[in-house]
Design a protein around this motif. Sequence first.
Motif, PDB file in Angstrom:
ATOM      1  N   ILE A  16      59.076 -19.220  52.512  1.00  0.00           N
ATOM      2  CA  ILE A  16      59.919 -18.030  52.592  1.00  0.00           C
ATOM      3  C   ILE A  16      61.153 -18.272  51.736  1.00  0.00           C
ATOM      4  O   ILE A  16      61.885 -19.234  51.966  1.00  0.00           O
ATOM      5  CB  ILE A  16      60.308 -17.730  54.052  1.00  0.00           C
ATOM      6  CG1 ILE A  16      59.038 -17.481  54.894  1.00  0.00           C
ATOM      7  CG2 ILE A  16      61.236 -16.518  54.123  1.00  0.00           C
ATOM      8  CD1 ILE A  16      59.295 -17.344  56.375  1.00  0.00           C
ATOM      9  N   SER A 184      59.809 -13.413  43.476  1.00  0.00           N
ATOM     10  CA  SER A 184      60.694 -12.947  44.538  1.00  0.00           C
ATOM     11  C   SER A 184      61.975 -12.292  44.036  1.00  0.00           C
ATOM     12  O   SER A 184      62.638 -12.788  43.124  1.00  0.00           O
ATOM     13  CB  SER A 184      61.068 -14.136  45.434  1.00  0.00           C
ATOM     14  OG  SER A 184      62.062 -13.793  46.362  1.00  0.00           O
ATOM     15  N   VAL A 186      64.419 -12.300  45.891  1.00  0.00           N
ATOM     16  CA  VAL A 186      65.429 -13.108  46.564  1.00  0.00           C
ATOM     17  C   VAL A 186      65.783 -14.352  45.762  1.00  0.00           C
ATOM     18  O   VAL A 186      66.970 -14.657  45.565  1.00  0.00           O
ATOM     19  CB  VAL A 186      64.945 -13.507  47.973  1.00  0.00           C
ATOM     20  CG1 VAL A 186      65.986 -14.384  48.673  1.00  0.00           C
ATOM     21  CG2 VAL A 186      64.646 -12.268  48.808  1.00  0.00           C
ATOM     22  N   ASP A 192      57.701 -12.879  47.821  1.00  0.00           N
ATOM     23  CA  ASP A 192      58.159 -12.244  49.056  1.00  0.00           C
ATOM     24  C   ASP A 192      56.940 -11.805  49.862  1.00  0.00           C
ATOM     25  O   ASP A 192      55.818 -11.703  49.344  1.00  0.00           O
ATOM     26  CB  ASP A 192      59.057 -11.045  48.741  1.00  0.00           C
ATOM     27  CG  ASP A 192      60.340 -11.457  48.026  1.00  0.00           C
ATOM     28  OD1 ASP A 192      60.876 -12.533  48.348  1.00  0.00           O
ATOM     29  OD2 ASP A 192      60.797 -10.696  47.141  1.00  0.00           O
TER      30      ASP A 192
END
Length: 216
Positions: A16, A184, A186, A192
């Motif tokens: 994650i 991602s 992020v 993700d």
Amino acid sequence: MQHVLVYSDSLSWGIIPTTRNRLPFDQRWPGVMEIALNVKGNHVRVIEDCLNGRRTVWDDPFKPGRNGLTGLAQRIEIHSPLDLVVLMLGTNDFQSMHQHNAWQSSQGIAALVSAIRFAPIEPTMPIPRILVVAPPAIQTPKGPIAPKFEGGERKCIGLADAYKQVSAELDCDFFDAGSVVTSSKVDGVHLDLDQHLVLGQAISDVVKPLLAESGR
């Protein structure tokens, strides 16, 4: 039952982004693929061999055991009989301590293909078909991993094309993950959750006819 080995890195392990936590099996793309294939009528088991930081053929100067070539033949021997091996590696080849380019990473994939095909499996076991998956391109790295992947967005340019070419030369199947997902939002490197779900479904569509052709 047919067996598919996914040989990959943290993008498939299901890390994650910005954490050291892991998505559950049914949310990371190999699990999504297994579930989708079985729903579609296949009888399939997906074996995950996904190590954070794994390169194609190079060592990590800071962590041992990240060279994807080391021990690969024995992994094929351990998990045989296999119908298919899915290779999705390359992202870590472009970490900041390396100066590799897309062509060099594709040659790493070629070495892995050779190791799979010449693994010392039992004489009655099939040599598995190989699907090479090009990971999505690195975007600008963000968060805690930014120093580790600094410059990776430049070095990985052309990776999918290089993998497609080497796959054709070696008679491997090929899929460009970047055609359906992006790295991602992020951290710019990993996947993700929504991208795991999309990728697992997409690769299941690619894998289903390959398994049908394997004849087992």
